[in-house]
Design a protein around this motif. Structure first.
Motif, short mmCIF file in Angstrom:
data_model
loop_
_atom_site.label_atom_id
_atom_site.label_comp_id
_atom_site.label_asym_id
_atom_site.label_seq_id
_atom_site.Cartn_x
_atom_site.Cartn_y
_atom_site.Cartn_z
N ARG A 19 0.58 -1.16 0.13
CA ARG A 19 0.17 0.05 -0.12
C ARG A 19 1.01 1.44 0.34
O ARG A 19 2.04 1.15 0.33
N VAL A 20 0.68 2.31 -0.65
CA VAL A 20 1.08 3.29 -0.80
C VAL A 20 0.88 4.42 -0.05
O VAL A 20 -0.39 4.47 0.44
N LEU A 21 1.35 5.00 0.97
CA LEU A 21 0.63 5.97 1.92
C LEU A 21 0.91 7.08 2.52
O LEU A 21 1.97 7.77 1.38
N VAL A 22 0.08 7.82 2.35
CA VAL A 22 0.28 9.20 2.40
C VAL A 22 1.05 10.22 3.34
O VAL A 22 1.23 9.92 4.45
N GLY B 174 -17.37 15.12 1.15
CA GLY B 174 -18.47 14.07 0.91
C GLY B 174 -18.61 13.48 -0.50
O GLY B 174 -19.12 12.85 -0.45
N GLN B 175 -17.56 13.93 -1.56
CA GLN B 175 -17.92 12.49 -2.73
C GLN B 175 -16.56 12.03 -3.51
O GLN B 175 -15.68 13.51 -3.25
N GLN C 72 -9.00 7.39 -5.96
CA GLN C 72 -9.21 5.52 -6.08
C GLN C 72 -10.07 4.44 -5.15
O GLN C 72 -8.72 3.38 -4.65
N PHE C 73 -10.86 4.81 -4.39
CA PHE C 73 -11.29 4.66 -3.66
C PHE C 73 -12.07 2.67 -4.02
O PHE C 73 -11.99 2.74 -5.31
N ARG C 74 -11.53 1.54 -2.96
CA ARG C 74 -11.81 0.69 -3.79
C ARG C 74 -12.31 -0.41 -2.41
O ARG C 74 -11.80 0.04 -0.75
N PRO C 75 -13.63 -0.57 -2.14
CA PRO C 75 -13.70 -1.53 -1.12
C PRO C 75 -12.98 -2.48 0.26
O PRO C 75 -12.54 -3.13 -1.11
N SER D 12 -9.75 4.99 0.49
CA SER D 12 -9.08 5.27 -0.61
C SER D 12 -7.58 5.66 -0.45
O SER D 12 -6.73 5.34 0.48
N GLN D 13 -6.93 6.22 -1.70
CA GLN D 13 -5.42 6.35 -1.71
C GLN D 13 -5.73 7.69 -1.94
O GLN D 13 -5.72 8.71 -2.89
N PHE D 14 -4.77 8.09 -0.86
CA PHE D 14 -5.05 10.04 -1.06
C PHE D 14 -3.15 9.56 -1.15
O PHE D 14 -2.99 8.98 -0.37
#
Length: 125
Positions: free
Chosen positions: A31-34, A48-49, A55-58, A62-64
């Protein structure tokens, strides 16, 4: 800047190491971390959107990513006293609150577009 763009670059870290749930050191090297010290974040440009940038994945979230903007002028705090408190640090009381939690509920009586935002907080103050 040595050929590097002044804005629009995103970055993150991959971390590996020893540890586990018992030690509190929880590594997931895939995983890439912020960067916790990133000056700006990229992802979810509208509160909120979800958007494609994050790149949200269930089950993963999310990937920030960290980013920066050296192309824009620095924020102008204003002249003189506007940029500095007239009180000594030892005399200040600093409150911290999550803006979203304070104003997101319909019970805040804010218009829907202001809930969970700094504008909503300003209107409540």
């Amino acid at each position: 800047m040595g050929g590097v763009a002044g804005s629009g670059i995103t970055y993150g870290y991959k971390v590996a190491g020893d540890g586990g749930w018992e030690t509190g050191l929880r590594w997931y090297p895939q995983r890439v971390l912020v960067d916790p010290y990133a000056p700006l974040l990229s992802g979810r440009r509208v509160f909120g959107q979800r958007d494609p940038v994050e790149q949200f994945r269930p089950k993963e979230g999310s990937q920030f990513l960290g980013t920066f903007d050296f192309d824009s002028p620095a924020f102008d705090w204003g002249p003189g006293e506007a940029s500095r408190s007239r009180h000594a640090l030892k005399d200040l009381v600093i409150y911290e609150m999550p803006v979203r939690s304070f104003t997101a509920s319909p019970s805040s009586q804010l218009p829907e577009g202001q809930r969970g935002t700094f504008l909503g907080l300003a209107n409540k103050v």
